[in-house]
Design a protein around this motif. Structure first.
Motif, PDB file in Angstrom:
ATOM      1  N   TRP A  12       2.473  -3.315  -9.994  1.00 26.68           N
ATOM      2  CA  TRP A  12       1.909  -3.565  -8.401  1.00 26.68           C
ATOM      3  C   TRP A  12       2.173  -2.293  -7.814  1.00 26.68           C
ATOM      4  O   TRP A  12       1.711  -1.266  -7.242  1.00 26.68           O
ATOM      5  CB  TRP A  12       2.377  -4.632  -7.946  1.00 26.68           C
ATOM      6  N   ASP A  13       3.170  -2.556  -8.644  1.00 20.81           N
ATOM      7  CA  ASP A  13       3.838  -0.163  -8.176  1.00 20.81           C
ATOM      8  C   ASP A  13       3.429   1.121  -8.763  1.00 20.81           C
ATOM      9  O   ASP A  13       3.075   1.929  -8.075  1.00 20.81           O
ATOM     10  CB  ASP A  13       5.646  -0.009  -8.635  1.00 20.81           C
ATOM     11  N   ASN A  65       6.103  -6.480 -10.962  1.00 21.37           N
ATOM     12  CA  ASN A  65       6.605  -6.210  -9.887  1.00 21.37           C
ATOM     13  C   ASN A  65       6.057  -3.689 -10.282  1.00 21.37           C
ATOM     14  O   ASN A  65       5.952  -3.455  -9.306  1.00 21.37           O
ATOM     15  CB  ASN A  65       8.269  -5.933  -9.675  1.00 21.37           C
ATOM     16  N   GLY A 113       0.029   0.773 -10.197  1.00 19.03           N
ATOM     17  CA  GLY A 113      -1.558   0.307 -10.598  1.00 19.03           C
ATOM     18  C   GLY A 113      -1.737  -0.325 -12.067  1.00 19.03           C
ATOM     19  O   GLY A 113      -2.468  -1.449 -12.169  1.00 19.03           O
ATOM     20  N   SER A 123      -3.424  -4.351 -15.599  1.00 20.03           N
ATOM     21  CA  SER A 123      -3.830  -4.177 -14.609  1.00 20.03           C
ATOM     22  C   SER A 123      -3.254  -5.717 -13.673  1.00 20.03           C
ATOM     23  O   SER A 123      -3.680  -6.610 -14.414  1.00 20.03           O
ATOM     24  CB  SER A 123      -4.474  -3.106 -13.870  1.00 20.03           C
ATOM     25  N   PRO A 124      -2.430  -5.876 -12.888  1.00 20.66           N
ATOM     26  CA  PRO A 124      -2.165  -7.244 -11.737  1.00 20.66           C
ATOM     27  C   PRO A 124      -3.492  -7.473 -11.680  1.00 20.66           C
ATOM     28  O   PRO A 124      -4.937  -6.659 -11.516  1.00 20.66           O
ATOM     29  CB  PRO A 124      -2.122  -7.006 -11.034  1.00 20.66           C
ATOM     30  N   SER A 125      -4.228  -8.992 -11.683  1.00 25.54           N
ATOM     31  CA  SER A 125      -5.368  -9.329 -11.468  1.00 25.54           C
ATOM     32  C   SER A 125      -4.472 -10.079  -9.794  1.00 25.54           C
ATOM     33  O   SER A 125      -5.477 -10.780  -9.537  1.00 25.54           O
ATOM     34  CB  SER A 125      -6.317  -9.279 -12.146  1.00 25.54           C
ATOM     35  N   VAL A 126      -3.686 -10.424  -9.815  1.00 24.87           N
ATOM     36  CA  VAL A 126      -2.785 -10.665  -8.726  1.00 24.87           C
ATOM     37  C   VAL A 126      -2.234 -10.006  -7.455  1.00 24.87           C
ATOM     38  O   VAL A 126      -1.766  -9.267  -8.206  1.00 24.87           O
ATOM     39  CB  VAL A 126      -2.090 -11.723  -8.924  1.00 24.87           C
ATOM     40  N   THR A 127      -2.205 -10.286  -6.556  1.00 25.91           N
ATOM     41  CA  THR A 127      -1.618  -9.754  -5.625  1.00 25.91           C
ATOM     42  C   THR A 127      -0.008  -9.534  -5.112  1.00 25.91           C
ATOM     43  O   THR A 127       0.032 -10.664  -5.348  1.00 25.91           O
ATOM     44  CB  THR A 127      -2.446  -8.601  -4.430  1.00 25.91           C
ATOM     45  N   ARG A 128       0.627  -8.671  -4.895  1.00 28.68           N
ATOM     46  CA  ARG A 128       2.000  -9.124  -4.814  1.00 28.68           C
ATOM     47  C   ARG A 128       1.946 -10.384  -3.287  1.00 28.68           C
ATOM     48  O   ARG A 128       2.825 -11.075  -3.724  1.00 28.68           O
ATOM     49  CB  ARG A 128       2.378  -7.772  -4.692  1.00 28.68           C
ATOM     50  N   GLU A 129       1.240  -9.963  -2.739  1.00 26.58           N
ATOM     51  CA  GLU A 129       1.217 -10.909  -1.710  1.00 26.58           C
ATOM     52  C   GLU A 129       0.383 -12.631  -2.194  1.00 26.58           C
ATOM     53  O   GLU A 129       0.965 -13.184  -1.393  1.00 26.58           O
ATOM     54  CB  GLU A 129       0.319 -10.232  -0.216  1.00 26.58           C
ATOM     55  N   GLU A 130       0.097 -12.226  -2.704  1.00 24.38           N
ATOM     56  CA  GLU A 130      -0.292 -13.300  -3.111  1.00 24.38           C
ATOM     57  C   GLU A 130       0.245 -14.554  -3.923  1.00 24.38           C
ATOM     58  O   GLU A 130       0.989 -15.078  -4.178  1.00 24.38           O
ATOM     59  CB  GLU A 130      -1.538 -13.400  -4.549  1.00 24.38           C
TER      60      GLU A 130
END
Length: 126
Positions: A16-17, A13, A19, A66-73
């Protein structure tokens, strides 16, 4: 996709916020609301990297994650798993519980939900 733990979700989280962030930046964010050690954050970032949920690059002497998956996924995966395991695959029961009498839902959110349902209904009747 591997399901992240609650502690991993806290870190995701933040990523995601923001980046991207170093372990120090993640640690600084986490200690605002809970006691956690720097090495614990580092270990969780290594685990998230192994799970392929984050990637990193080396910036001078720091790893920047950095995230390699999105919050939505992740949300979609969680909902699918929860619907399957907790509600026996019934989206109706999931939504009924989410909107039940013991939940406070504001009028704007309710109107948005109604529009989504209307659009889904129109699409399924086409």
């Amino acid at each position: 996709m591997t399901k992240p733990t609650d502690k991993e979700l806290e870190l995701l989280n933040i990523l995601w916020d923001k980046g991207q962030a170093t372990v120090k930046e993640l640690h600084d964010e986490l200690i605002k609301f809970k006691e956690v050690g720097y090495t614990t954050v580092l270990k969780f970032m290594q685990i998230l990297t192994e799970k392929k949920m984050v990637v990193f690059f080396k910036d001078q002497k720091h790893h920047v994650y950095s995230p390699s998956v999105t919050r939505e996924e992740v949300q979609k995966n969680y909902l699918q798993n929860m619907t399957r395991s907790l509600f026996k695959g019934s989206t109706f029961n999931l939504v009924l519980n989410a909107l039940g009498n013991d939940h406070n839902i504001n009028k704007a959110d309710l109107e948005s939900i109604k529009k989504i349902i209307e659009n889904l209904d129109a699409t399924s009747n086409a």
